[in-house]
Write a protein that holds these residues in place. Structure first.
Motif, short mmCIF file in Angstrom:
data_model
loop_
_atom_site.label_atom_id
_atom_site.label_comp_id
_atom_site.label_asym_id
_atom_site.label_seq_id
_atom_site.Cartn_x
_atom_site.Cartn_y
_atom_site.Cartn_z
N UNK A 4 -6.92 -5.07 -19.06
CA UNK A 4 -7.52 -3.74 -19.05
C UNK A 4 -6.56 -2.68 -19.53
N UNK A 5 -6.85 -1.45 -19.21
CA UNK A 5 -6.06 -0.31 -19.64
C UNK A 5 -4.93 -0.06 -18.64
N UNK A 6 -3.90 -0.89 -18.68
CA UNK A 6 -2.83 -0.85 -17.69
C UNK A 6 -1.54 -0.20 -18.19
N UNK A 7 -1.50 0.28 -19.40
CA UNK A 7 -0.25 0.80 -19.95
C UNK A 7 0.37 1.88 -19.05
N UNK A 26 2.28 -8.13 -20.22
CA UNK A 26 1.46 -8.45 -21.39
C UNK A 26 0.06 -8.91 -20.97
N UNK A 27 -0.03 -9.64 -19.89
CA UNK A 27 -1.34 -10.08 -19.40
C UNK A 27 -2.16 -8.90 -18.91
N UNK A 28 -1.52 -7.98 -18.18
CA UNK A 28 -2.23 -6.79 -17.70
C UNK A 28 -2.78 -5.97 -18.86
N UNK A 66 -16.56 -1.70 -16.46
CA UNK A 66 -15.29 -1.02 -16.16
C UNK A 66 -14.61 -1.65 -14.97
N UNK A 67 -15.35 -2.00 -13.95
CA UNK A 67 -14.77 -2.60 -12.75
C UNK A 67 -14.22 -3.98 -13.04
N UNK A 68 -14.78 -4.68 -14.02
CA UNK A 68 -14.35 -6.03 -14.34
C UNK A 68 -12.98 -6.05 -15.00
N UNK A 69 -12.47 -4.90 -15.43
CA UNK A 69 -11.21 -4.85 -16.14
C UNK A 69 -10.02 -4.60 -15.25
N UNK A 70 -10.11 -4.91 -13.98
CA UNK A 70 -8.99 -4.79 -13.05
C UNK A 70 -8.37 -6.16 -12.82
N UNK A 71 -7.11 -6.14 -12.41
CA UNK A 71 -6.45 -7.38 -12.03
C UNK A 71 -7.09 -7.92 -10.75
N UNK A 127 -9.57 0.24 -6.03
CA UNK A 127 -10.56 0.57 -7.05
C UNK A 127 -10.00 0.64 -8.47
N UNK A 128 -8.69 0.89 -8.60
CA UNK A 128 -8.08 0.97 -9.93
C UNK A 128 -7.19 -0.22 -10.24
#
Length: 98
Positions: A39-42, A33-35, A19-24, A72-73
């Protein structure tokens, strides 16, 4: 004898690292589009666009440029709408407007 209480903790630790690996990455610029691929950036994209008084249509979501402030997010800030094209700069490089 196996201690069953240790197994759930090990699984949780493994999942937390994914989960932590999915941050910018902090201090890099990202196209929307890259974000969305990272990860879950919508929801964060929508919030950043609204906070900057920008439209929240598909073009603005995907072709706007955001700064990764980290945390953290993986907090992001709106930089600009690229218009016709926002380019993925590749791993560990800034995305940019073209």
């Amino acid at each position: 004898m196996v201690r069953y209480s240790v197994i759930p903790l090990a699984i949780l630790a493994t999942l937390s690292s994914f989960a932590a690996a999915n941050n910018c990455k902090t201090n890099l610029n990202y196209c929307g589009a890259t974000l969305l691929r990272v990860g879950n950036y919508n929801e964060q994209i929508l919030e950043a666009l609204r906070a900057s008084g920008q439209p929240t249509d598909g073009a603005h979501i995907e072709r706007s440029l955001f700064f990764c402030a980290g945390g953290p997010n993986g907090e992001i800030n709106f930089l600009q709408f690229c218009g016709s094209r926002c380019v993925d700069g590749g791993a560990n490089h800034n995305d940019y407007c073209y």
